[in-house]
Write a protein that holds these residues in place. Sequence first.
Motif, PDB file in Angstrom:
ATOM      1  N   LYS A  32      47.203 -39.016  -0.208  1.00 42.36           N
ATOM      2  CA  LYS A  32      46.858 -37.581  -0.636  1.00 42.36           C
ATOM      3  C   LYS A  32      45.377 -37.240  -0.248  1.00 42.36           C
ATOM      4  N   TYR A  33      44.583 -38.022  -0.630  1.00 39.67           N
ATOM      5  CA  TYR A  33      43.043 -37.737  -0.473  1.00 39.67           C
ATOM      6  C   TYR A  33      42.608 -37.776   1.153  1.00 39.67           C
ATOM      7  N   LEU A  34      43.305 -38.681   1.579  1.00 37.82           N
ATOM      8  CA  LEU A  34      42.751 -38.749   3.209  1.00 37.82           C
ATOM      9  C   LEU A  34      43.440 -38.102   4.332  1.00 37.82           C
ATOM     10  N   VAL A  35      44.857 -38.005   3.880  1.00 37.20           N
ATOM     11  CA  VAL A  35      45.663 -37.759   5.156  1.00 37.20           C
ATOM     12  C   VAL A  35      46.627 -36.400   4.957  1.00 37.20           C
ATOM     13  N   ASP A  36      47.046 -36.426   3.654  1.00 39.91           N
ATOM     14  CA  ASP A  36      48.358 -35.356   3.565  1.00 39.91           C
ATOM     15  C   ASP A  36      47.529 -33.839   3.878  1.00 39.91           C
ATOM     16  N   ASP A  37      48.165 -33.014   4.547  1.00 40.91           N
ATOM     17  CA  ASP A  37      48.007 -31.635   5.027  1.00 40.91           C
ATOM     18  C   ASP A  37      47.054 -31.657   5.968  1.00 40.91           C
ATOM     19  N   LYS A  38      45.899 -32.394   6.054  1.00 41.34           N
ATOM     20  CA  LYS A  38      44.820 -32.326   6.764  1.00 41.34           C
ATOM     21  C   LYS A  38      45.078 -32.600   8.231  1.00 41.34           C
ATOM     22  N   TRP A  39      45.667 -33.486   8.423  1.00 40.67           N
ATOM     23  CA  TRP A  39      45.894 -33.766  10.105  1.00 40.67           C
ATOM     24  C   TRP A  39      46.737 -33.293  10.458  1.00 40.67           C
ATOM     25  N   ARG A  40      47.956 -32.835  10.071  1.00 40.87           N
ATOM     26  CA  ARG A  40      48.960 -31.947  10.563  1.00 40.87           C
ATOM     27  C   ARG A  40      48.369 -30.459  11.129  1.00 40.87           C
ATOM     28  N   THR A  41      47.393 -30.075   9.979  1.00 40.98           N
ATOM     29  CA  THR A  41      46.663 -28.810  10.361  1.00 40.98           C
ATOM     30  C   THR A  41      45.827 -29.162  11.436  1.00 40.98           C
ATOM     31  N   THR A  42      45.201 -30.154  11.632  1.00 37.98           N
ATOM     32  CA  THR A  42      44.345 -30.293  12.802  1.00 37.98           C
ATOM     33  C   THR A  42      45.089 -30.117  14.033  1.00 37.98           C
ATOM     34  N   PHE A  43      46.481 -31.016  14.077  1.00 41.08           N
ATOM     35  CA  PHE A  43      47.230 -30.985  15.225  1.00 41.08           C
ATOM     36  C   PHE A  43      47.697 -29.482  15.506  1.00 41.08           C
ATOM     37  N   THR A  44      47.991 -28.602  14.758  1.00 40.20           N
ATOM     38  CA  THR A  44      48.381 -27.457  15.052  1.00 40.20           C
ATOM     39  C   THR A  44      47.178 -26.480  15.676  1.00 40.20           C
ATOM     40  N   ALA A  45      46.082 -26.659  15.054  1.00 39.45           N
ATOM     41  CA  ALA A  45      44.965 -26.036  15.664  1.00 39.45           C
ATOM     42  C   ALA A  45      44.727 -26.638  16.811  1.00 39.45           C
ATOM     43  N   LEU A  46      44.720 -27.637  17.097  1.00 38.98           N
ATOM     44  CA  LEU A  46      44.308 -28.249  18.667  1.00 38.98           C
ATOM     45  C   LEU A  46      45.358 -27.895  19.586  1.00 38.98           C
TER      46      LEU A  46
ATOM     47  N   LEU B 277      58.570 -27.242  25.561  1.00 42.48           N
ATOM     48  CA  LEU B 277      58.184 -27.887  24.297  1.00 42.48           C
ATOM     49  C   LEU B 277      59.224 -27.597  23.389  1.00 42.48           C
ATOM     50  N   LEU B 278      59.780 -26.347  23.278  1.00 36.92           N
ATOM     51  CA  LEU B 278      60.764 -25.883  22.409  1.00 36.92           C
ATOM     52  C   LEU B 278      62.116 -26.736  22.792  1.00 36.92           C
ATOM     53  N   PHE B 279      62.202 -27.057  23.820  1.00 31.12           N
ATOM     54  CA  PHE B 279      63.538 -28.104  24.256  1.00 31.12           C
ATOM     55  C   PHE B 279      63.048 -29.391  23.789  1.00 31.12           C
ATOM     56  N   PHE B 280      62.046 -29.892  23.945  1.00 24.00           N
ATOM     57  CA  PHE B 280      61.865 -31.213  23.679  1.00 24.00           C
ATOM     58  C   PHE B 280      61.602 -31.301  21.986  1.00 24.00           C
ATOM     59  N   GLY B 281      61.191 -30.304  21.373  1.00 26.47           N
ATOM     60  CA  GLY B 281      61.290 -30.205  20.020  1.00 26.47           C
ATOM     61  C   GLY B 281      62.645 -30.132  19.409  1.00 26.47           C
ATOM     62  N   ALA B 282      63.686 -29.487  19.924  1.00 29.81           N
ATOM     63  CA  ALA B 282      64.966 -29.517  19.326  1.00 29.81           C
ATOM     64  C   ALA B 282      65.754 -30.837  19.572  1.00 29.81           C
ATOM     65  N   PHE B 283      65.298 -31.417  20.723  1.00 33.73           N
ATOM     66  CA  PHE B 283      65.950 -32.830  21.111  1.00 33.73           C
ATOM     67  C   PHE B 283      65.382 -33.840  19.993  1.00 33.73           C
TER      68      PHE B 283
ATOM     69  N   LEU C 165      57.086 -30.528  16.993  1.00 36.36           N
ATOM     70  CA  LEU C 165      57.145 -29.773  18.203  1.00 36.36           C
ATOM     71  C   LEU C 165      57.936 -28.538  18.639  1.00 36.36           C
ATOM     72  N   PHE C 166      58.876 -28.550  17.946  1.00 35.90           N
ATOM     73  CA  PHE C 166      59.731 -27.237  18.206  1.00 35.90           C
ATOM     74  C   PHE C 166      58.836 -26.221  17.541  1.00 35.90           C
ATOM     75  N   ALA C 167      58.224 -26.251  16.216  1.00 32.99           N
ATOM     76  CA  ALA C 167      57.576 -25.308  15.451  1.00 32.99           C
ATOM     77  C   ALA C 167      56.521 -24.905  16.653  1.00 32.99           C
ATOM     78  N   TYR C 168      55.779 -25.775  17.412  1.00 35.51           N
ATOM     79  CA  TYR C 168      54.682 -25.381  18.232  1.00 35.51           C
ATOM     80  C   TYR C 168      55.028 -24.722  19.260  1.00 35.51           C
ATOM     81  N   GLY C 169      56.179 -24.996  20.142  1.00 38.84           N
ATOM     82  CA  GLY C 169      56.950 -24.437  20.938  1.00 38.84           C
ATOM     83  C   GLY C 169      56.950 -22.913  20.819  1.00 38.84           C
ATOM     84  N   LEU C 170      57.803 -22.719  19.370  1.00 46.45           N
ATOM     85  CA  LEU C 170      58.199 -21.516  19.082  1.00 46.45           C
ATOM     86  C   LEU C 170      56.856 -20.554  18.742  1.00 46.45           C
ATOM     87  N   THR C 171      55.910 -21.196  17.816  1.00 45.45           N
ATOM     88  CA  THR C 171      54.656 -20.382  17.695  1.00 45.45           C
ATOM     89  C   THR C 171      53.726 -20.260  18.775  1.00 45.45           C
TER      90      THR C 171
END
Length: 406
Positions: A66-80, A109-115, A126-132
């Motif tokens: 929770k301290y080191l990982v949760d929410d923080k790195w998914r946020t990073t991945f999205t911004a990247l 990416l939408l296709f890969f994400g759905a798969f 991935l689906f969320a990234y392709g859509l957004t």
Amino acid sequence: MSEYSQPPAGPVAAGDRIDYLDILRGFAVMAIFIVNIKGMVMPFAYYANPSLWATEFEQGIATVQKYLVDDKWRTTFTALYGAGLLMIWDRLKARGEGRGLLLKRNLWLLFFGAFHLILIWMGDILFAYGLTGLLAMLFVRMKAWQFFVVGLPILALGSVWLSGFMALPAYVPDMAAEMKPLFWAPTEDSLNEEIAAMGGGVLDQIIYRAMGAIGYIFFYMLFGGGVVLSLGLMVVGMGLFRSGLYRGTWPLAITVPLAAAALGAAWYLDYLQITELKASGYDFFVYSKIGWMSVLDGYLGAFGYACLISALVSLGIKFGAVAAVGRMAFTNYITCSLIGTTMAGGHALGMFGDVSLTTQMIVVGVTFVGMLIWSPLWLRVFRFGPLEWLWRSLVYGQLQPMRRAE
């Protein structure tokens, strides 16, 4: 999962990449697996509720996560991902092209994400990234300051929207009765249903994931504000790239104090959440009410880690193997999902619902070692990871050269 270069046509050559971004992406794809594996091999409630683990030692591991990982790195991945769209746009603009390539990139990416979402793991991003990304690509023409002026209000709206959505079970009893067994405190019936589906054959798993995918897209992404929040993160990520942080150009005098302040604030919010949950006996209604804290600590933690890694790179620390993992982030992300699916599914090892957190962390550690070894070795011979090559070939409409020139 991004690339950057100047005018030459085609995908980015290795010498044109930005090492800092690859390093940050490499850390992100590894960190995400630390928590994702919980949802891959155990009922989803174990992903969020540390009190479900059988021993105090494993509850302690979940607390550290929770301290080191949760929410923080998914946020990073999205911004990247947003930063990656902007880098590609810079390349297209320098060649006098439009945004057609960005459109094709997001659609594939939408296709890969759905798969991935239906056939491998329903925690797919991935689906969320392709859509957004289809929306984010509309913002690439803005100036550096405009990314923040536009992106931060979108992010604020998405944060309030998602926080309100997370708090609904605390005020809507019918919603709480439906969500609690799935996301926090599974009943015997809900456990047996999930274990039977994931422990069954391939078709059983596909049907279960397809139903989950429908809920994920409409319940979280649309009704829950996930699209708006992700869009805000992508646009802000573009601003962080244009302003220099995501290129590793901010000086130590700025990144060190910012890293300390942001990470300190994120960890303090984590402490408040953990303390309040423990005091309540891990009550689901308390978890719902304080969900806004996890959203905020994700932003603070992501920014703090970005500043920290920038500072370490500025000090001359080499993260060559981590950068290679980041250059193959798409391949490594899917590989992690396949490892979890192989462990869990009834078509393979059939361990779903019976994997201790200690065992999971051993698997994660071995996977990290594997990625840190195989990614640099692969990239010595080939220009791209396998899935990166496939994605680029589809986007460009022709097979890309795979092997490095002798």
